[in-house]
Design an enzyme around this catalytic site. Sequence first.
Site, PDB file in Angstrom:
ATOM      1  N   MET A  26      -8.814   8.470   0.165  1.00 61.19           N
ATOM      2  CA  MET A  26      -9.649   8.895   1.303  1.00 61.19           C
ATOM      3  C   MET A  26     -10.126  10.322   1.074  1.00 61.19           C
ATOM      4  O   MET A  26      -9.365  11.158   0.581  1.00 61.19           O
ATOM      5  CB  MET A  26      -8.821   8.837   2.594  1.00 61.19           C
ATOM      6  CG  MET A  26      -8.206   7.472   2.858  1.00 61.19           C
ATOM      7  SD  MET A  26      -7.393   7.418   4.457  1.00 61.19           S
ATOM      8  CE  MET A  26      -6.584   5.804   4.354  1.00 61.19           C
TER       9      MET A  26
ATOM     10  N   MET B 248     -12.056   4.880  -0.142  1.00 62.81           N
ATOM     11  CA  MET B 248     -12.685   5.132   1.164  1.00 62.81           C
ATOM     12  C   MET B 248     -13.304   6.520   1.086  1.00 62.81           C
ATOM     13  O   MET B 248     -12.795   7.494   1.658  1.00 62.81           O
ATOM     14  CB  MET B 248     -11.619   5.039   2.266  1.00 62.81           C
ATOM     15  CG  MET B 248     -11.198   3.604   2.539  1.00 62.81           C
ATOM     16  SD  MET B 248      -9.567   3.494   3.316  1.00 62.81           S
ATOM     17  CE  MET B 248      -8.527   3.606   1.861  1.00 62.81           C
TER      18      MET B 248
ATOM     19  N   ASP C 219      -4.696   3.838  -1.652  1.00 66.35           N
ATOM     20  CA  ASP C 219      -5.748   4.182  -0.696  1.00 66.35           C
ATOM     21  C   ASP C 219      -6.247   5.594  -0.952  1.00 66.35           C
ATOM     22  O   ASP C 219      -5.505   6.562  -0.800  1.00 66.35           O
ATOM     23  CB  ASP C 219      -5.198   4.067   0.731  1.00 66.35           C
ATOM     24  CG  ASP C 219      -5.027   2.620   1.149  1.00 66.35           C
ATOM     25  OD1 ASP C 219      -6.020   1.874   1.107  1.00 66.35           O
ATOM     26  OD2 ASP C 219      -3.893   2.234   1.486  1.00 66.35           O
TER      27      ASP C 219
ATOM     28  N   GLY D 102      -2.966  -3.980   9.017  1.00 70.75           N
ATOM     29  CA  GLY D 102      -2.145  -4.629  10.038  1.00 70.75           C
ATOM     30  C   GLY D 102      -1.470  -5.910   9.578  1.00 70.75           C
ATOM     31  O   GLY D 102      -1.130  -6.753  10.412  1.00 70.75           O
TER      32      GLY D 102
ATOM     33  N   MET E 217     -11.606  -5.721   5.540  1.00 76.23           N
ATOM     34  CA  MET E 217     -10.724  -4.859   6.338  1.00 76.23           C
ATOM     35  C   MET E 217     -10.440  -5.506   7.689  1.00 76.23           C
ATOM     36  O   MET E 217     -11.365  -5.932   8.401  1.00 76.23           O
ATOM     37  CB  MET E 217     -11.372  -3.486   6.577  1.00 76.23           C
ATOM     38  CG  MET E 217     -11.592  -2.632   5.348  1.00 76.23           C
ATOM     39  SD  MET E 217     -10.119  -2.320   4.362  1.00 76.23           S
ATOM     40  CE  MET E 217      -9.088  -1.411   5.534  1.00 76.23           C
TER      41      MET E 217
ATOM     42  N   GLY F  39      -8.746   4.290   7.427  1.00 79.80           N
ATOM     43  CA  GLY F  39      -8.419   5.689   7.696  1.00 79.80           C
ATOM     44  C   GLY F  39      -6.930   5.949   7.833  1.00 79.80           C
ATOM     45  O   GLY F  39      -6.446   6.990   7.405  1.00 79.80           O
TER      46      GLY F  39
ATOM     47  N   HIS G 192      -1.407  -1.169  -4.150  1.00 80.24           N
ATOM     48  CA  HIS G 192      -2.651  -0.775  -3.501  1.00 80.24           C
ATOM     49  C   HIS G 192      -2.633   0.738  -3.269  1.00 80.24           C
ATOM     50  O   HIS G 192      -1.688   1.276  -2.688  1.00 80.24           O
ATOM     51  CB  HIS G 192      -2.761  -1.525  -2.178  1.00 80.24           C
ATOM     52  CG  HIS G 192      -4.038  -1.343  -1.430  1.00 80.24           C
ATOM     53  ND1 HIS G 192      -5.184  -2.044  -1.749  1.00 80.24           N
ATOM     54  CD2 HIS G 192      -4.349  -0.548  -0.374  1.00 80.24           C
ATOM     55  CE1 HIS G 192      -6.151  -1.693  -0.907  1.00 80.24           C
ATOM     56  NE2 HIS G 192      -5.668  -0.776  -0.062  1.00 80.24           N
TER      57      HIS G 192
ATOM     58  N   SER H  59       0.845  -1.199   0.000  1.00 81.10           N
ATOM     59  CA  SER H  59       0.000   0.000   0.000  1.00 81.10           C
ATOM     60  C   SER H  59       0.877   1.244   0.000  1.00 81.10           C
ATOM     61  O   SER H  59       1.669   1.477   0.927  1.00 81.10           O
ATOM     62  CB  SER H  59      -0.899   0.016   1.230  1.00 81.10           C
ATOM     63  OG  SER H  59      -1.441   1.310   1.367  1.00 81.10           O
TER      64      SER H  59
ATOM     65  N   HIS I 174      -8.449   1.505  -3.676  1.00 79.86           N
ATOM     66  CA  HIS I 174      -9.398   1.266  -2.579  1.00 79.86           C
ATOM     67  C   HIS I 174     -10.030   2.605  -2.229  1.00 79.86           C
ATOM     68  O   HIS I 174      -9.374   3.476  -1.655  1.00 79.86           O
ATOM     69  CB  HIS I 174      -8.591   0.649  -1.413  1.00 79.86           C
ATOM     70  CG  HIS I 174      -9.335   0.504  -0.138  1.00 79.86           C
ATOM     71  ND1 HIS I 174      -8.703   0.241   1.065  1.00 79.86           N
ATOM     72  CD2 HIS I 174     -10.656   0.564   0.150  1.00 79.86           C
ATOM     73  CE1 HIS I 174      -9.599   0.154   2.030  1.00 79.86           C
ATOM     74  NE2 HIS I 174     -10.788   0.368   1.500  1.00 79.86           N
TER      75      HIS I 174
ATOM     76  N   ASP J  56      -6.879  -6.409   4.229  1.00 80.02           N
ATOM     77  CA  ASP J  56      -6.167  -5.126   4.337  1.00 80.02           C
ATOM     78  C   ASP J  56      -6.215  -4.610   5.763  1.00 80.02           C
ATOM     79  O   ASP J  56      -7.297  -4.424   6.318  1.00 80.02           O
ATOM     80  CB  ASP J  56      -6.859  -4.133   3.375  1.00 80.02           C
ATOM     81  CG  ASP J  56      -6.223  -2.752   3.326  1.00 80.02           C
ATOM     82  OD1 ASP J  56      -5.124  -2.568   3.874  1.00 80.02           O
ATOM     83  OD2 ASP J  56      -6.849  -1.867   2.703  1.00 80.02           O
TER      84      ASP J  56
HETATM   85  C1  DX5 Z   1      -6.239   1.649   5.869  1.00 81.09           C
HETATM   86  C2  DX5 Z   1      -5.853   1.377   4.453  1.00 81.09           C
HETATM   87  C3  DX5 Z   1      -4.806   0.358   4.319  1.00 81.09           C
HETATM   88  C4  DX5 Z   1      -3.484   0.781   4.952  1.00 81.09           C
HETATM   89  C5  DX5 Z   1      -2.820  -0.432   5.452  1.00 81.09           C
HETATM   90  O1  DX5 Z   1      -7.261   2.557   5.907  1.00 81.09           O
HETATM   91  O2  DX5 Z   1      -6.965   0.928   3.710  1.00 81.09           O
HETATM   92  O3  DX5 Z   1      -4.597  -0.055   2.987  1.00 81.09           O
HETATM   93  O4  DX5 Z   1      -2.630   1.418   4.061  1.00 81.09           O
HETATM   94  O5  DX5 Z   1      -1.711  -0.055   6.189  1.00 81.09           O
HETATM   95  P1  DX5 Z   1      -1.080  -1.085   7.233  1.00 81.09           P
HETATM   96  O6  DX5 Z   1      -0.630  -2.269   6.438  1.00 81.09           O
HETATM   97  O7  DX5 Z   1       0.041  -0.299   7.828  1.00 81.09           O
HETATM   98  O8  DX5 Z   1      -2.159  -1.427   8.223  1.00 81.09           O
HETATM   99 ZN    ZN Z   2      -6.525  -0.011   1.722  1.00 77.31          ZN
END
Ligand code: DX5
Ligand code: ZN
Length: 226
Positions: free
Chosen positions: A39, A70, A37, A179, A139, A144, A35, A10, A68, A177
């Site tokens: 937002m 959000m 993200d 952690g 998720m 976020g 990936h 990501s 992705h 996705d």
């Molecule tokens: C969280 C994102 C993830 C994030 C994951 O809102 O959708 O894609 O980048 O980051 P890690 O792998 O550090 O949890």
């Molecule tokens: Zn993501």
Amino acid sequence: MVRRIKIAPSLLSARFERLGDQVQEAAKAGADLLHIDVMDGHFVPNLTMGPAIVKSIRPLTKVPFDAHLMVTHPQNFVAAFAEAGVDDLTVHVESEHDVRTTLKAIRDAGVSPGLVLNPATPLKNAAQFLGEIDLLLIMTVHPGFAGQPFRRDVVPKIREARAHIDKEGLACELQVDGGIKVDTAPIVAEAGADILVSGSGIFPDRVAENLRAIRVAAEAGAKGRR
Ligand code: DX5
Ligand code: ZN
């Protein structure tokens, strides 16, 4: 035979002042997808990248872009991300839209549609759409921010989704996705994930080494599947 797990770094955890270099580092390290993200500061309390940034990094690699969204109104951004060159677009079932219409718009734009479930959202909320999507994203953190701890309580939902997809013979890939690091990659691989997203587990430093370690850990976990 052991399934080949795909790894999707990501870019949220990349160093943005050298985003292009980080894209190429991940590609060279064997990333299966990148990936992205997106937002909007409304669906989640953070702002990140839009179509202009995606368009500017698109020529740097052939690795597919996995976006992705959000955002509260994903239907408003389908055309712009398709035009920017993403390969798949995943939208939240919790966003404010007619899910079926948005998925169709994504498909009609020549992009693979995917659906995302927040940690608290049950699989049944996506069940009616599973035949229409190429990707189901579960998720394992509340969306976020990168760097949050993995939510182990979501693992049963990953198993449930795997069982459902296999039972129905659906073409949909299962993505996880949030952690995902060396210690948690085996857990989700064993539970049946096909694609593992990792931000802070891969970027910004030692990208190749981190990606390789997560892949090895995930493959070990996948062997544990019956
Ligand atoms: C969280 C994102 C993830 C994030 C994951 O809102 O959708 O894609 O980048 O980051 P890690 O792998 O550090 O949890
Ligand atoms: Zn993501």
